[in-house]
Design a protein around this motif. Structure first.
Motif, PDB file in Angstrom:
ATOM      1  N   LEU B  86       7.684  10.500  -2.723  1.00 46.25           N
ATOM      2  CA  LEU B  86       6.424  10.059  -2.129  1.00 46.25           C
ATOM      3  C   LEU B  86       6.175   8.584  -2.456  1.00 46.25           C
ATOM      4  O   LEU B  86       5.104   8.054  -2.175  1.00 46.25           O
ATOM      5  N   GLY B  87       7.183   7.924  -3.064  1.00 48.27           N
ATOM      6  CA  GLY B  87       7.040   6.531  -3.471  1.00 48.27           C
ATOM      7  C   GLY B  87       7.017   6.425  -4.981  1.00 48.27           C
ATOM      8  O   GLY B  87       6.734   7.396  -5.672  1.00 48.27           O
ATOM      9  N   THR B  88       7.325   5.247  -5.491  1.00 52.48           N
ATOM     10  CA  THR B  88       7.308   5.019  -6.947  1.00 52.48           C
ATOM     11  C   THR B  88       5.879   5.148  -7.455  1.00 52.48           C
ATOM     12  O   THR B  88       4.945   4.639  -6.828  1.00 52.48           O
ATOM     13  N   ALA B  89       5.739   5.822  -8.612  1.00 53.44           N
ATOM     14  CA  ALA B  89       4.406   6.040  -9.172  1.00 53.44           C
ATOM     15  C   ALA B  89       3.674   4.708  -9.331  1.00 53.44           C
ATOM     16  O   ALA B  89       4.227   3.737  -9.834  1.00 53.44           O
ATOM     17  N   GLY B  90       2.439   4.687  -8.865  1.00 48.54           N
ATOM     18  CA  GLY B  90       1.617   3.490  -9.015  1.00 48.54           C
ATOM     19  C   GLY B  90       1.857   2.419  -7.971  1.00 48.54           C
ATOM     20  O   GLY B  90       1.116   1.436  -7.912  1.00 48.54           O
ATOM     21  N   ASN B  91       2.857   2.603  -7.118  1.00 52.68           N
ATOM     22  CA  ASN B  91       3.125   1.589  -6.091  1.00 52.68           C
ATOM     23  C   ASN B  91       2.364   1.960  -4.825  1.00 52.68           C
ATOM     24  O   ASN B  91       2.802   2.806  -4.038  1.00 52.68           O
ATOM     25  N   LEU B  92       1.197   1.334  -4.668  1.00 50.08           N
ATOM     26  CA  LEU B  92       0.312   1.698  -3.560  1.00 50.08           C
ATOM     27  C   LEU B  92       0.928   1.402  -2.197  1.00 50.08           C
ATOM     28  O   LEU B  92       0.722   2.143  -1.235  1.00 50.08           O
ATOM     29  N   GLU B  93       1.668   0.295  -2.135  1.00 53.82           N
ATOM     30  CA  GLU B  93       2.256  -0.084  -0.856  1.00 53.82           C
ATOM     31  C   GLU B  93       3.301   0.937  -0.413  1.00 53.82           C
ATOM     32  O   GLU B  93       3.319   1.365   0.740  1.00 53.82           O
ATOM     33  N   GLN B  94       4.164   1.349  -1.329  1.00 51.68           N
ATOM     34  CA  GLN B  94       5.182   2.347  -0.985  1.00 51.68           C
ATOM     35  C   GLN B  94       4.536   3.652  -0.560  1.00 51.68           C
ATOM     36  O   GLN B  94       4.942   4.267   0.433  1.00 51.68           O
ATOM     37  N   ALA B  95       3.538   4.106  -1.321  1.00 53.25           N
ATOM     38  CA  ALA B  95       2.850   5.367  -0.985  1.00 53.25           C
ATOM     39  C   ALA B  95       2.241   5.265   0.408  1.00 53.25           C
ATOM     40  O   ALA B  95       2.284   6.216   1.197  1.00 53.25           O
ATOM     41  N   ALA B  96       1.676   4.092   0.718  1.00 49.37           N
ATOM     42  CA  ALA B  96       1.055   3.896   2.031  1.00 49.37           C
ATOM     43  C   ALA B  96       2.091   3.971   3.139  1.00 49.37           C
ATOM     44  O   ALA B  96       1.851   4.592   4.189  1.00 49.37           O
ATOM     45  N   LEU B  97       3.243   3.357   2.923  1.00 45.36           N
ATOM     46  CA  LEU B  97       4.272   3.365   3.969  1.00 45.36           C
ATOM     47  C   LEU B  97       4.846   4.761   4.171  1.00 45.36           C
ATOM     48  O   LEU B  97       5.178   5.150   5.294  1.00 45.36           O
ATOM     49  N   VAL B  98       4.949   5.541   3.106  1.00 45.41           N
ATOM     50  CA  VAL B  98       5.370   6.940   3.257  1.00 45.41           C
ATOM     51  C   VAL B  98       4.342   7.672   4.127  1.00 45.41           C
ATOM     52  O   VAL B  98       4.699   8.393   5.067  1.00 45.41           O
ATOM     53  N   ASP B  99       3.067   7.450   3.835  1.00 48.51           N
ATOM     54  CA  ASP B  99       2.014   8.109   4.619  1.00 48.51           C
ATOM     55  C   ASP B  99       2.045   7.661   6.074  1.00 48.51           C
ATOM     56  O   ASP B  99       1.892   8.473   6.985  1.00 48.51           O
ATOM     57  N   VAL B 100       2.220   6.355   6.297  1.00 47.84           N
ATOM     58  CA  VAL B 100       2.265   5.847   7.679  1.00 47.84           C
ATOM     59  C   VAL B 100       3.327   6.591   8.479  1.00 47.84           C
ATOM     60  O   VAL B 100       3.061   7.116   9.563  1.00 47.84           O
ATOM     61  N   TRP B 101       4.539   6.660   7.930  1.00 45.15           N
ATOM     62  CA  TRP B 101       5.647   7.248   8.709  1.00 45.15           C
ATOM     63  C   TRP B 101       5.580   8.765   8.789  1.00 45.15           C
ATOM     64  O   TRP B 101       6.118   9.358   9.724  1.00 45.15           O
ATOM     65  N   LEU B 102       4.869   9.385   7.866  1.00 42.39           N
ATOM     66  CA  LEU B 102       4.586  10.817   7.990  1.00 42.39           C
ATOM     67  C   LEU B 102       3.611  11.049   9.146  1.00 42.39           C
ATOM     68  O   LEU B 102       3.761  11.993   9.922  1.00 42.39           O
ATOM     69  N   GLU B 103       2.626  10.175   9.252  1.00 43.13           N
ATOM     70  CA  GLU B 103       1.669  10.289  10.353  1.00 43.13           C
ATOM     71  C   GLU B 103       2.366   9.986  11.683  1.00 43.13           C
ATOM     72  O   GLU B 103       2.111  10.634  12.690  1.00 43.13           O
ATOM     73  N   VAL B 104       3.243   8.990  11.676  1.00 36.89           N
ATOM     74  CA  VAL B 104       3.980   8.640  12.903  1.00 36.89           C
ATOM     75  C   VAL B 104       4.812   9.848  13.351  1.00 36.89           C
ATOM     76  O   VAL B 104       4.826  10.209  14.535  1.00 36.89           O
ATOM     77  N   GLU B 105       5.472  10.480  12.409  1.00 40.46           N
ATOM     78  CA  GLU B 105       6.255  11.672  12.740  1.00 40.46           C
ATOM     79  C   GLU B 105       5.355  12.717  13.378  1.00 40.46           C
ATOM     80  O   GLU B 105       5.668  13.286  14.430  1.00 40.46           O
ATOM     81  N   ALA B 106       4.197  12.937  12.763  1.00 41.26           N
ATOM     82  CA  ALA B 106       3.300  14.000  13.212  1.00 41.26           C
ATOM     83  C   ALA B 106       2.659  13.695  14.564  1.00 41.26           C
ATOM     84  O   ALA B 106       2.487  14.590  15.395  1.00 41.26           O
ATOM     85  N   HIS B 107       2.267  12.467  14.779  1.00 40.03           N
ATOM     86  CA  HIS B 107       1.469  12.129  15.961  1.00 40.03           C
ATOM     87  C   HIS B 107       2.251  11.475  17.088  1.00 40.03           C
ATOM     88  O   HIS B 107       1.882  11.620  18.251  1.00 40.03           O
TER      89      HIS B 107
END
Lengths: 214, 223
Positions: B86-107
């Motif tokens: 889900l991204g490196t712990a504490g790395n907000l940018e990585q976590a955000a990009l994982v979320d972005v592409w999960l949403e892209v997959e879904a939508h």
């Protein structure tokens, strides 16, 4: 430097992001994107959101899109507890009900909002068949919500979370539209929504969402 | 051997059920798949409604926790057992990009891919003919979406960056079905998307999950 949100506040997906910015008290700027002139398909906007949609979001060098992804980033950065990520069980329930919001609530409200608000605004005629089909799906979902909210104060449990707040943009249009009475059969849902809509962050964004006068 | 603490309910041929199984396989978590029958309407029985009031699969039971919605299940499994996906712990940018592409997959991607897969592979089981107009409409949209993926994967090895994440893995099961249709050529025509797909499909966990979803052999259309 203030964070930037690109898109009209009246868009449900833009509004979702704005409420999270309000929740964490962040400094932000809403940059208009004129969808009536196709600005969301322009090269400038494409550089921010390659799917040609709103919102797009910028925080320094970081550019994000997809409102629920943006919302989570804002909440984490702002130290909000609305995701409950320090608790495995709670954060899992937030994720579940955020998926439900996306897949069952907003997905049925989206065509209703489009038919009842956008189509007439563009000079067309509401397709009542589409509205009715989606109202039936909405009622099915609301039945599940009613059972859930009869057991728990909020969707993810007895704590408010992004899962609840993420409903507000579509709920705003439902409550303000001609089908608000559909909620009368679901008293726990109605009370829960009233509480969500009463949050200071939501009230602030509702002011931003109000449609311009014709 | 003790009964695994983790149970997944559903039919593994569903890309949603298998999304949950893939997360468990990648995390190396012991689990039991409790088979259910769609034809028999197991998902509408009271005992299943008690687990998922939306009558869908998968459901995951992890000790006291009962979860539904495959992406929420996958997030939970990885958060608990393999959070680096889900991204490196504490790395907000990585976590955000994982979320972005999960949403892209879904939508952006999955609705189109699923519509094509339903028409090309599953219509015999639904008792109706393939609707080519629906296929054509979704193929045109999917081409544009895949161009965005090609641009993205020209810049980084994986979707969220140069690290594998749930964003990539979440695509596997639906794409596995899609790649069994004649429209696999859409992916094969794009060098970076194609290479990314090949590397996903080569993973031991995805190979295992692919075996749960024999779509290539079950009613594949005449080429």
């Amino acid at each position: 430097m203030a964070m930037k949100v690109y898109g009209p506040a009246m868009s449900t997906n833009v509004a979702r992001v704005l409420v999270c910015l309000e929740e964490v008290g962040a400094e932000y700027e809403v940059v208009p994107v004129d969808m009536t002139t196709g600005e969301h398909k322009s090269p400038a906007h494409d550089a921010r959101n390659p799917f040609g949609q709103v919102p797009a979001f910028q925080d320094g060098d970081l550019i994000l899109y997809e409102s629920r992804a943006i919302s989570k980033y804002i909440l984490r950065k702002g130290g909000s507890d609305l995701l409950r990520e320090s608790n495995l069980a709670e954060s899992a329930m937030v994720d579940v009900w955020l998926e439900v919001e996306s897949g069952h609530f907003s997905s049925t409200m989206s065509p209703i909002i489009f038919q009842c608000l956008v189509v007439p605004f563009l000079g067309g005629e509401t397709d009542t068949k589409i509205v009715q089909e989606n109202l039936e799906k909405l009622k099915t979902a609301l039945g599940v919500y009613e059972a859930r909210l009869s057991r728990f104060k909020y969707l993810a449990g007895d704590f408010v979370s992004l899962a609840d707040i993420s409903h507000f943009p579509a709920a705003y249009y439902l409550l303000g539209g001609s089908h608000a009475s559909v909620l009368d059969a679901y008293p726990h849902v109605k009370a829960w929504l009233a509480e969500v809509m009463d949050r200071p962050s939501v009230r602030k964004v509702v002011e931003l969402m109000k449609l311009p006068s014709a | 051997m003790a009964t695994p603490a983790v149970k997944v309910y559903g039919w593994a041929i569903s890309p949603f059920v298998s999304r949950a199984l893939l997360a468990l396989e990648e995390a190396g978590v012991d689990y039991e798949l409790v088979p259910m029958s769609r034809q028999a309407g197991d998902h509408r029985r009271p005992e299943h409604l008690a687990r998922n009031p939306f009558e869908k699969v998968p459901v995951l039971e992890d000790g006291d926790l009962t979860l539904f919605e495959s992406r929420a299940i996958a997030r939970h499994v990885l958060r608990k057992h393999k959070p680096e996906l889900l991204g490196t712990a504490g790395n907000l940018e990585q976590a955000a990009l994982v979320d972005v592409w999960l949403e892209v997959e879904a939508h952006q991607l999955s609705p189109l891919a699923i519509a094509i897969v339903v028409e090309c592979i599953f219509t015999p089981f639904l008792g109706r003919e393939r609707n080519q107009a629906v296929v054509d409409e979704n193929v045109e949209k999917l081409k544009k979406v895949l161009e965005v993926y090609e641009a993205r994967l020209s810049q980084s090895k994986y979707l969220a960056g140069d690290f594998l994440s749930l964003a990539d893995l979440s695509h596997f099961t639906i794409m596995h079905c899609f790649m069994a249709t004649e429209y696999a050529t859409l992916v094969e025509a794009l060098p970076h998307v194609s290479a990314w797909w090949e590397s996903l499909a080569a993973r031991p966990a995805t190979k295992k999950v692919a075996e749960f979803m024999p779509v290539g052999t079950a009613g594949a259309p005449q080429k």
